[in-house]
Motif scaffolding. Sequence first.
Motif, PDB file in Angstrom:
ATOM      1  N   GLN A 225       0.818  -1.217   0.000  1.00 29.65           N
ATOM      2  CA  GLN A 225       0.000   0.000   0.000  1.00 29.65           C
ATOM      3  C   GLN A 225       0.853   1.268   0.000  1.00 29.65           C
ATOM      4  N   ASP A 226       2.124   1.151   0.360  1.00 31.24           N
ATOM      5  CA  ASP A 226       3.034   2.295   0.407  1.00 31.24           C
ATOM      6  C   ASP A 226       3.871   2.330  -0.873  1.00 31.24           C
ATOM      7  N   PRO A 227       3.843   3.439  -1.618  1.00 35.06           N
ATOM      8  CA  PRO A 227       4.616   3.507  -2.859  1.00 35.06           C
ATOM      9  C   PRO A 227       6.120   3.342  -2.667  1.00 35.06           C
ATOM     10  N   LEU A 228       6.638   3.688  -1.502  1.00 30.50           N
ATOM     11  CA  LEU A 228       8.070   3.568  -1.274  1.00 30.50           C
ATOM     12  C   LEU A 228       8.520   2.128  -1.079  1.00 30.50           C
ATOM     13  N   THR A 229       7.627   1.271  -0.636  1.00 35.70           N
ATOM     14  CA  THR A 229       7.994  -0.121  -0.383  1.00 35.70           C
ATOM     15  C   THR A 229       7.277  -1.086  -1.315  1.00 35.70           C
ATOM     16  N   HIS A 230       6.597  -0.566  -2.324  1.00 37.31           N
ATOM     17  CA  HIS A 230       5.855  -1.432  -3.241  1.00 37.31           C
ATOM     18  C   HIS A 230       6.816  -2.287  -4.063  1.00 37.31           C
ATOM     19  N   ASP A 231       6.457  -3.530  -4.253  1.00 36.62           N
ATOM     20  CA  ASP A 231       7.292  -4.480  -4.989  1.00 36.62           C
ATOM     21  C   ASP A 231       6.875  -4.471  -6.457  1.00 36.62           C
ATOM     22  N   PHE A 232       7.562  -3.667  -7.263  1.00 29.72           N
ATOM     23  CA  PHE A 232       7.223  -3.570  -8.674  1.00 29.72           C
ATOM     24  C   PHE A 232       7.721  -4.770  -9.472  1.00 29.72           C
ATOM     25  N   ALA A 233       8.639  -5.535  -8.918  1.00 25.54           N
ATOM     26  CA  ALA A 233       9.119  -6.730  -9.612  1.00 25.54           C
ATOM     27  C   ALA A 233       8.005  -7.752  -9.758  1.00 25.54           C
ATOM     28  N   ALA A 234       7.051  -7.741  -8.860  1.00 22.23           N
ATOM     29  CA  ALA A 234       5.932  -8.668  -8.957  1.00 22.23           C
ATOM     30  C   ALA A 234       5.048  -8.342 -10.164  1.00 22.23           C
ATOM     31  N   LEU A 235       5.133  -7.118 -10.644  1.00 19.96           N
ATOM     32  CA  LEU A 235       4.340  -6.711 -11.801  1.00 19.96           C
ATOM     33  C   LEU A 235       5.103  -6.821 -13.109  1.00 19.96           C
ATOM     34  N   ALA A 236       6.351  -7.225 -13.065  1.00 21.70           N
ATOM     35  CA  ALA A 236       7.205  -7.231 -14.251  1.00 21.70           C
ATOM     36  C   ALA A 236       6.629  -8.084 -15.366  1.00 21.70           C
ATOM     37  N   TRP A 237       5.981  -9.177 -15.040  1.00 24.51           N
ATOM     38  CA  TRP A 237       5.427 -10.037 -16.092  1.00 24.51           C
ATOM     39  C   TRP A 237       4.268  -9.347 -16.803  1.00 24.51           C
ATOM     40  N   GLU A 238       3.590  -8.404 -16.148  1.00 27.72           N
ATOM     41  CA  GLU A 238       2.477  -7.711 -16.781  1.00 27.72           C
ATOM     42  C   GLU A 238       2.949  -6.620 -17.720  1.00 27.72           C
ATOM     43  N   ILE A 239       4.105  -6.015 -17.440  1.00 27.50           N
ATOM     44  CA  ILE A 239       4.562  -4.883 -18.252  1.00 27.50           C
ATOM     45  C   ILE A 239       5.765  -5.239 -19.114  1.00 27.50           C
ATOM     46  N   SER A 240       6.013  -6.519 -19.295  1.00 30.61           N
ATOM     47  CA  SER A 240       7.154  -6.911 -20.117  1.00 30.61           C
ATOM     48  C   SER A 240       6.858  -6.630 -21.590  1.00 30.61           C
ATOM     49  N   PRO A 241       7.888  -6.398 -22.386  1.00 24.79           N
ATOM     50  CA  PRO A 241       7.672  -6.091 -23.809  1.00 24.79           C
ATOM     51  C   PRO A 241       7.017  -7.249 -24.556  1.00 24.79           C
ATOM     52  N   ILE A 242       7.205  -8.448 -24.110  1.00 29.89           N
ATOM     53  CA  ILE A 242       6.606  -9.589 -24.806  1.00 29.89           C
ATOM     54  C   ILE A 242       5.089  -9.544 -24.703  1.00 29.89           C
ATOM     55  N   SER A 243       4.571  -9.100 -23.554  1.00 31.51           N
ATOM     56  CA  SER A 243       3.122  -9.080 -23.402  1.00 31.51           C
ATOM     57  C   SER A 243       2.478  -7.958 -24.216  1.00 31.51           C
ATOM     58  N   ALA A 244       3.268  -6.978 -24.687  1.00 28.06           N
ATOM     59  CA  ALA A 244       2.721  -5.876 -25.465  1.00 28.06           C
ATOM     60  C   ALA A 244       2.449  -6.279 -26.902  1.00 28.06           C
ATOM     61  N   ILE A 245       2.945  -7.432 -27.307  1.00 28.53           N
ATOM     62  CA  ILE A 245       2.784  -7.869 -28.700  1.00 28.53           C
ATOM     63  C   ILE A 245       1.387  -8.365 -28.936  1.00 28.53           C
TER      64      ILE A 245
END
Length: 62
Positions: free
Chosen positions: A42-62
């Motif tokens: 819930q805190d932007p300073l401690t949010h784990d963005f690596a958990a979202l990496a599969w959603e924003i990877s370039p492969i998924s944009a295809i």
Amino acid sequence: MTGKNKWIIALVILGICGVVVVEGVVNPRIAAKQTQYEAEQQDPLTHDFAALAWEISPISAI
């Protein structure tokens, strides 16, 4: 009491002790870690963005 019965009783006691340890120690620790992780998300300073990496990877944009 025969040796076979003693083994059965010993294994039942061991199984009960195992269940008590898992339900009384391990599961509460896992639940506490999960609650802490969810609170940190819930805190932007401690949010784990690596958990979202599969959603924003370039492969998924295809």
